[in-house]
Design a protein around this motif. Structure first.
Motif, PDB file in Angstrom:
ATOM      1  N   ASN A  20       0.846  -1.189   0.000  1.00 32.65           N
ATOM      2  CA  ASN A  20       0.000   0.000   0.000  1.00 32.65           C
ATOM      3  C   ASN A  20       0.886   1.244   0.000  1.00 32.65           C
ATOM      4  O   ASN A  20       2.100   1.159   0.095  1.00 32.65           O
ATOM      5  N   ARG A  56      -1.824  12.270  -6.105  1.00 34.24           N
ATOM      6  CA  ARG A  56      -2.886  11.287  -6.358  1.00 34.24           C
ATOM      7  C   ARG A  56      -3.420  10.627  -5.101  1.00 34.24           C
ATOM      8  O   ARG A  56      -4.458   9.979  -5.143  1.00 34.24           O
ATOM      9  N   CYS A  57      -2.700  10.755  -4.006  1.00 31.95           N
ATOM     10  CA  CYS A  57      -3.171  10.131  -2.768  1.00 31.95           C
ATOM     11  C   CYS A  57      -3.585  11.205  -1.761  1.00 31.95           C
ATOM     12  O   CYS A  57      -4.764  11.373  -1.474  1.00 31.95           O
ATOM     13  N   GLU A  60      -5.928  14.027  -3.065  1.00 32.87           N
ATOM     14  CA  GLU A  60      -7.242  13.464  -3.418  1.00 32.87           C
ATOM     15  C   GLU A  60      -7.949  12.887  -2.183  1.00 32.87           C
ATOM     16  O   GLU A  60      -8.994  12.259  -2.305  1.00 32.87           O
ATOM     17  N   LYS A  61      -7.327  13.076  -1.015  1.00 34.27           N
ATOM     18  CA  LYS A  61      -7.865  12.611   0.268  1.00 34.27           C
ATOM     19  C   LYS A  61      -8.049  11.092   0.326  1.00 34.27           C
ATOM     20  O   LYS A  61      -8.983  10.586   0.945  1.00 34.27           O
ATOM     21  N   ASN A  62      -7.145  10.373  -0.350  1.00 30.23           N
ATOM     22  CA  ASN A  62      -7.141   8.912  -0.261  1.00 30.23           C
ATOM     23  C   ASN A  62      -6.310   8.507   0.948  1.00 30.23           C
ATOM     24  O   ASN A  62      -5.318   9.158   1.279  1.00 30.23           O
ATOM     25  N   PRO A  63      -6.669   7.419   1.610  1.00 30.34           N
ATOM     26  CA  PRO A  63      -5.932   7.000   2.803  1.00 30.34           C
ATOM     27  C   PRO A  63      -4.574   6.380   2.449  1.00 30.34           C
ATOM     28  O   PRO A  63      -4.380   5.886   1.331  1.00 30.34           O
ATOM     29  N   SER A  66      -4.269   3.035   0.717  1.00 32.39           N
ATOM     30  CA  SER A  66      -4.665   2.865  -0.691  1.00 32.39           C
ATOM     31  C   SER A  66      -3.736   1.905  -1.402  1.00 32.39           C
ATOM     32  O   SER A  66      -2.538   1.838  -1.113  1.00 32.39           O
ATOM     33  N   ASP A  70      -3.625   1.810  -7.579  1.00 34.61           N
ATOM     34  CA  ASP A  70      -4.570   2.912  -7.769  1.00 34.61           C
ATOM     35  C   ASP A  70      -3.857   4.260  -7.898  1.00 34.61           C
ATOM     36  O   ASP A  70      -4.451   5.225  -8.373  1.00 34.61           O
ATOM     37  N   ILE A  71      -2.627   4.338  -7.469  1.00 37.78           N
ATOM     38  CA  ILE A  71      -1.896   5.611  -7.415  1.00 37.78           C
ATOM     39  C   ILE A  71      -0.723   5.647  -8.406  1.00 37.78           C
ATOM     40  O   ILE A  71      -0.358   6.691  -8.916  1.00 37.78           O
TER      41      ILE A  71
END
Length: 144
Positions: A20, A56-57, A60-63, A66, A70-71
């Motif tokens: 991750n 990208r993380c 974009e407020k992704n944990p 992630s 996806d990134i």
């Protein structure tokens, strides 16, 4: 004429699609690098930069949990060990990138950075040209 095999770093720390974003960030810190190639076995499938993590993380407020896939960037520019340093510098300048994975027979065998080129075979003029072209902002970018 110098080839990439003469200047590339062949001990490259990698991550897999099972990792991750947090794990990749920790590895970047441990190895003091800004890029980690993503591999399946030895096959290069993507690359993750510190900039990818920020844009990208985090932005974009992704944990941090992630998935890497996806990134990561999947549309990669690569070179082979037999690529000349001049060809690599031209590619870096044209595509505005600072690092190129080195791939042979589909497998990651190293990485070369703009700094590797600048301190080796290129003239100061060639290195400055590549760096200036890479550092120019795209027309879509603006700084406020």
């Amino acid at each position: 004429m110098t080839h990439i095999r003469d200047i590339m770093t062949d001990e490259v720390e990698t991550c897999s699609l099972n990792d991750n974003i947090y794990e990749v960030a920790v590895k970047m810190k441990e190895w003091d690098v800004g890029v980690i190639p993503i591999v399946e076995g030895k096959r290069l499938v993507g690359i993750l930069t510190d900039r990818d993590i920020v844009l990208r993380c985090i932005a974009e407020k992704n944990p941090p949990s992630s998935k890497v896939e996806d990134i990561m960037s999947e549309n990669l520019f690569t070179v082979t060990p037999d690529t000349t340093t001049q060809e690599a510098a031209r590619l870096m300048a044209k595509e505005q990138i600072r690092r190129l994975p080195v791939v042979e027979n589909g497998e990651l065998v190293g990485i070369v950075a703009l700094g590797d080129l600048a301190v080796r075979d290129l003239t100061d003029s060639q290195a400055k040209t590549a760096l200036s072209e890479i550092s120019e902002p795209d027309e879509e970018q603006s700084f406020h």
